[in-house]
Structure formats: C-alpha cells, structure tokens
Design an enzyme around this catalytic site. Structure first.
Site, PDB file in Angstrom:
ATOM      1  N   TYR A 294      -6.049   6.983   3.714  1.00 46.93           N
ATOM      2  CA  TYR A 294      -6.217   5.895   2.748  1.00 46.93           C
ATOM      3  C   TYR A 294      -5.542   4.607   3.210  1.00 46.93           C
ATOM      4  CZ  TYR A 294      -5.388   2.560  -0.752  1.00 46.93           C
ATOM      5  OH  TYR A 294      -5.317   1.345  -1.364  1.00 46.93           O
TER       6      TYR A 294
ATOM      7  N   ASP B 198      -9.428   6.250  -2.531  1.00 45.80           N
ATOM      8  CA  ASP B 198      -8.270   6.625  -3.342  1.00 45.80           C
ATOM      9  C   ASP B 198      -8.783   7.235  -4.639  1.00 45.80           C
ATOM     10  OD1 ASP B 198      -9.309   4.416  -4.620  1.00 45.80           O
ATOM     11  OD2 ASP B 198      -7.355   3.706  -5.285  1.00 45.80           O
TER      12      ASP B 198
ATOM     13  N   GLU C  99       0.820  -1.216   0.000  1.00 42.43           N
ATOM     14  CA  GLU C  99       0.000   0.000   0.000  1.00 42.43           C
ATOM     15  C   GLU C  99       0.852   1.263   0.000  1.00 42.43           C
ATOM     16  OE1 GLU C  99      -2.950   0.281  -0.740  1.00 42.43           O
ATOM     17  OE2 GLU C  99      -3.689  -1.768  -0.488  1.00 42.43           O
TER      18      GLU C  99
END
Length: 356
Positions: free
Chosen positions: A119, A137, A36
């Site tokens: 996020y 996102d 991520e």
DNA sequence: CAAACGTGGAA
DNA sequence: TTTCCAAGTTT
C-alpha cells in the site's frame, strides 16, 4: 473521479490540493511518506497533530535520520503500532545514508525499504511521483467491492479487488486519482450508511443497483478477544525520580518507555522490581488489537532501594506524554491516587454529605 | 499465511 | 458496554 476530486478533495497538512497540483506543484516525498506511515490503520483526525509535530521537530528525512531513537518513540507515543516508529527511523536512516536523502521513484525501490509495504509503496509512487500505481487500502477495498459487487469475503477477495482496482487506475493524474478514491471511500462510500445519493460513481455501481451496498465488502468474522491480566509497578525513589524502562524492541509496545510490569497472561506471576510492601491502587482496562488487558496498578516508595530492573528518571526529565496509552492510564491512576492522599492528609475530616 | 501489533471515535 | 473499524506491515 478526478472532476469530483477537483471540487471535493479534503484539505490535509501533507497534501497538495488538486488546483496546486495541476499548476505543477508536487508534494514533498518525505511528507507523503511520513503521513502514509502514520495513516496505516489510523484515522486522519488522529494523524493530523502527530504529523505537524513530527514535521516541526524533523523537517527533512536527514533531520529524522539524525534523531535519537528515544525522542522519535516519545513523539510517536499514543499513535500505536510502535513497530511503525521503529521502522520509520530505520527507513529514514537508509534513505539519508544510502540514497542521498531521496526516496526511490519506483514501486520496486520503495518496497525494499523498512515499513513500506504494497500500500505505502503505491501511495508514495502515485502521490509523490505521479506514477500510475494502484493503492489498495480499506477504502479502495470497499469502493471496488461495491462498484463491481464482489461477494467474496475479505481477505480472500484482496487479489481480485486489486486486479479490478488496477483496471480503473488512469494514466492521467494517478496521484490525484489515488487520493480521490480514498477520499470517496472516507466521505461517501463509507462502511455504514453510504451516501449513494451524492456519489459520482452511482450510475456505475453494481452494489447500489442491487441495493446491497451496505453488505459489502463481506468479511470473515473476527475471533473474540480473550482477557489477559497483569501487574504494573509505579514507583519513585527518595529524590522523586520515576522508575521506568525501555521495553524490548520486539513485541508489544516494543521500544517504548514504560513502568515495569509482570507478564500479561491468564495467570500472571507477580514481578515487582524490588521487595517492598506494594499497595494495589486499582485496575486499568485497556484493549489491544487481539486481547483485553486488566492491569493492576501497584505502588510503593522506593526510598534508597536498588531495583532489579528499570532506571530512575528525574521528574524534570519525565513527561507522561512520552508513554504509550496503557502506561499513561496507569500513570494517571497513580497521580489521582497520590493527589487524593495528599488532599485527605491536608483536610483529614471533611465528610461529603450523603445524597439519597 | 495466520497471528501479532495500538488506539480512539462512532454506532 | 461492546463491537467495528481506520490511508497495513512484518514475521
């Protein structure tokens, strides 16, 4: 969405596919976190190899926490947004030292960690821990703005889109749902030419019904990038060692290995690391997030000189792959120039026939 | 809160 | 060639 994901999920090195996930398998939170962070503002295609290399070098968060800063920055070289790598290490060290190597299984706990924002916290919470948190996102902004036909331009629309996205987040399989809506945005609900004909959301999409899907989400126009200039100094000493420095933690290319440079501005002041007859071998073009850079590459033989900055690194310990892309361009130009010089030295007269 | 912060591929 | 944009965060 979940039915669509069961048959259309993209395979990725860090992902546990829907079939395995439903059979009870969970992804490694460390792998989810690493992926991520790498995926922040970065394409899946670019991240794949970097992710594999990191996992091979540092299989656990404890391994990463124990790594040398320079090794991690070198492994990140070329991925960009180098603050991510600095924060990655900080985060790994906090998790390893203070949290027994385990990532917090809550949104609030994750949000405390360096480099983890709204996020990434939601992505980890949902994907790694199957908590019903909502990822927002660029993909989700696009999908939601189209489904609900939100005409407010970004970034103003962000809170509105977040609220709408939260309404859709299911209590069942929230991790797969998060990945599903991002996969949908990446493969069907794309920025240009969305494939509405095969979209599982087609029937419920207000933008598609109105035929305005390609115009959403609206965005405020971006400022034009100014052009800055600078000078870079690529040099070796009598032993063939390269003059390099680690850039300051803060600022552009922070913490990365680099050749010494002047400042970068409209009218940069030359700042050679030692007095010499510097030779300009050309200019490298590079575009950063907020400006274009024309970097003039200078070379000189350092001989026995003692530079005012930088450190001489033996050729055997220097890898061009450890450099950020801008410096890599300067290095490649210097290499090509020195190769040409050598070639022409060996074969001084070898005129290339003119082709009309 | 606007600005800083990388890079490469596609259009 | 230039612009857009990709699983954003920090200051």
């Amino acid at each position: 969405m979940l039915d669509w994901y069961d048959t259309h999920a993209r395979a990725m090195p860090w992902r546990v596919g829907p079939a395995d996930r439903r059979a009870g398998q969970r992804p490694d939170p460390y792998a989810v976190w690493l992926s991520e962070v790498m995926l922040q503002q970065t394409t899946v295609a670019t991240v794949r190899d970097y992710f594999r290399r990191f996992i091979a070098l540092w299989p656990t968060v404890d391994d990463l926490a124990a790594a040398e800063d320079a090794d991690v920055m070198a492994a990140w070289a070329g991925l960009g947004y180098y603050a991510r790598a600095r924060n990655l290490l900080k985060c790994a060290r906090v998790v390893s030292r203070d949290l027994e190597g385990r990532f917090p299984a809550s949104l609030a706990g994750l949000l405390q960690l360096p480099g983890i924002g709204p996020y990434t916290a939601a992505a980890l919470a949902s994907i790694a821990f199957d908590l019903p948190e909502t990822v927002v996102d660029g993909n989700v902004e696009r999908v939601i703005s189209r489904i609900f036909r939100v005409e407010t331009p970004l970034p103003t629309a962000k809170p509105e889109l977040t609220a709408l996205a939260q309404r859709l987040t299911p209590a069942q399989r929230p991790g797969d749902y998060a990945q599903a809506i991002m996969d949908l945005g990446a493969t069907i609900c794309t920025p240009r030419n969305p494939a509405c004909g095969i979209c599982p959301w087609r029937a419920g999409c207000a933008a598609q019904a109105a035929g305005v899907q390609a115009d959403l989400p609206r965005k405020v126009p971006k400022a034009v990038k100014p052009t800055r200039r600078g000078e870079v100094y690529v040099t070796r000493n009598a032993s063939g060692d390269w003059l390099l420095e680690t850039r300051p933690e803060r600022g552009l290319l922070g913490g990365m290995l680099a050749f010494p440079t002047s400042d970068w501005s409209q009218d940069p002041a030359p700042a050679p690391p030692f007095e010499a007859d510097w030779c300009s071998i050309g200019t490298v073009k590079h575009t950063f997030t907020h400006f274009h850079l024309l970097l003039e590459v200078h070379t000189a033989d350092a001989g026995q000189k003692n530079p005012t900055r930088g450190t001489f690194i033996p050729d055997s310990r220097f890898r061009a792959a450890d450099l950020p892309t801008l410096m890599r361009k300067a290095f490649d130009l210097a290499q090509a120039t020195s190769d040409n010089a050598q070639a022409s030295h060996k074969r001084p007269v070898n005129p290339v026939p003119e082709v009309p």
